[in-house]
Design an enzyme around this catalytic site. Structure first.
Site, PDB file in Angstrom:
ATOM      1  N   LYS A   1      35.978  44.069  16.138  1.00  0.00           N
ATOM      2  CA  LYS A   1      35.946  42.617  16.046  1.00  0.00           C
ATOM      3  C   LYS A   1      37.347  42.014  16.164  1.00  0.00           C
ATOM      4  CE  LYS A   1      31.511  42.137  13.844  1.00  0.00           C
ATOM      5  NZ  LYS A   1      30.975  42.907  12.742  1.00  0.00           N
TER       6      LYS A   1
HETATM    7  N1  GLU Z   1      25.273  45.640  10.546  1.00  0.00           N
HETATM    8  C1  GLU Z   1      25.826  46.774  11.197  1.00  0.00           C
HETATM    9  C2  GLU Z   1      26.941  46.363  12.135  1.00  0.00           C
HETATM   10  O1  GLU Z   1      27.025  45.237  12.561  1.00  0.00           O
HETATM   11  C3  GLU Z   1      24.790  47.520  12.008  1.00  0.00           C
HETATM   12  C4  GLU Z   1      23.948  48.289  11.134  1.00  0.00           C
HETATM   13  C5  GLU Z   1      22.799  48.982  11.783  1.00  0.00           C
HETATM   14  O2  GLU Z   1      22.441  48.658  12.908  1.00  0.00           O
HETATM   15  O3  GLU Z   1      22.239  49.831  11.102  1.00  0.00           O
HETATM   16  O4  GLU Z   1      27.752  47.159  12.437  1.00  0.00           O
END
Ligand code: GLU
Length: 286
Positions: free
Chosen positions: A255
């Site tokens: 990010k």
């Molecule tokens: N929320 C996680 C992320 O943005 C992804 C988790 C998942 O897909 O299990 O990296």
């Protein structure tokens, strides 16, 4: 066969980039191909790091790109709320089940303690192996008086030496050794925040997800999560991990690469069509 239910689950700590676009594109494609549903879930567990503006930006960017979901924070659905920060009571009850099963124990170690005690440097980006400082002997509750230390982490007791294997839809047979590839991991943080591992298993189960599509960086997390499914007596979904997208220097996108965010590309004049073409190219070359 159960009807296919997939999900996309961004964490709003920053802007989405091409890597997310690729993963979510594949998730949408697999859901459509199976004639199933796609769920959108905001994974905003950490109140310090997650921001509402990023949660809004993620939905906006994905809609712009042409990704559509059937259930989510903006459209509701049978398993609402689709926002993790609104589901803490449910996570607390799952933690309770793991405590009752004798598989969760309190831990007073700070991150620094764990880092310093870890015997070997760990893979970049992965948490160091927990050395077991606070792990009580099997069948015993806590290694210390928990009343005297209310702000503790809760850790999952992994079955040391057991290999956790699964078949990944993209990468084939996978196997990780508990206690070696990963150690006792955090279920609940001392500042009262559930861990990703605990929340994601709870939600994927509660929302009836049949296949989890996500980045390759989470392969090892799948092994941890399979242990939680087993501990709770729940059937695990299928898994399909997507290759990571790298920048021109071969570094995986993060990010912090703001220049490669979907928004930056959009502001620089990229059209949704051109980005979709780029994503398809990435999918084909992966
Ligand atoms: N929320 C996680 C992320 O943005 C992804 C988790 C998942 O897909 O299990 O990296």
């Amino acid at each position: 066969m159960k009807a296919y239910r997939g999900r996309i689950a961004p964490t709003p700590t920053g802007l989405l980039h091409l890597g997310h676009a690729q993963t979510f594109w594949i998730a949408q494609h697999r859901a459509r191909q199976a004639g199933g549903k796609l769920v959108y879930r905001t994974e905003d567990l950490d109140p310090q790091r997650c921001k509402a503006e990023f949660a809004d930006a993620a939905q906006d960017d994905l809609k712009w790109l042409g990704i559509e979901w059937d259930e989510g924070p903006d459209r509701g659905g049978p398993f609402a709320p689709y926002i993790q920060s609104q589901r803490f009571d449910r996570y607390r009850s799952i933690l309770g089940q793991l405590k009752s099963a004798g598989l969760a124990y309190p831990c007073r170690c700070s991150r620094k303690d764990v880092r310093e005690a870890a015997s070997a440097p760990h893979e970049k980006g992965d948490e160091p192996l927990y050395p077991g400082t606070c792990r009580p002997p099997l069948g015993q509750a806590a290694a210390f008086d928990i009343e005297s230390a209310p702000r503790v982490n809760w850790r999952f007791r992994v079955p040391d030496g057991e290999s956790v294997a699964f078949e990944d839809g993209r990468f084939g047979s996978q196997s990780f050794l508990a206690g070696y590839d990963f150690g006792d991991f955090i279920l609940w943080r001392h500042d009262d925040v559930p861990s990703y591992q605990l929340a994601v298993v709870t939600d994927d189960h509660d929302m009836g997800i049949t296949e989890v599509v996500r980045g390759e960086d989470l392969l090892k997390c799948t092994a941890r999560q399979l242990l939680i499914y087993r501990a709770l007596g729940l059937e695990a979904p299928a898994f399909y991990h997507c290759p990571l997208v790298t920048d021109p220097d071969g570094q995986r996108l993060a990010k912090r690469h703001n220049s490669l965010s979907l928004q930056a590309m959009r502001n620089a004049g990229a059209t949704a069509k051109s980005l979709r073409a780029k994503v398809s190219e990435l999918v084909e070359s992966g």
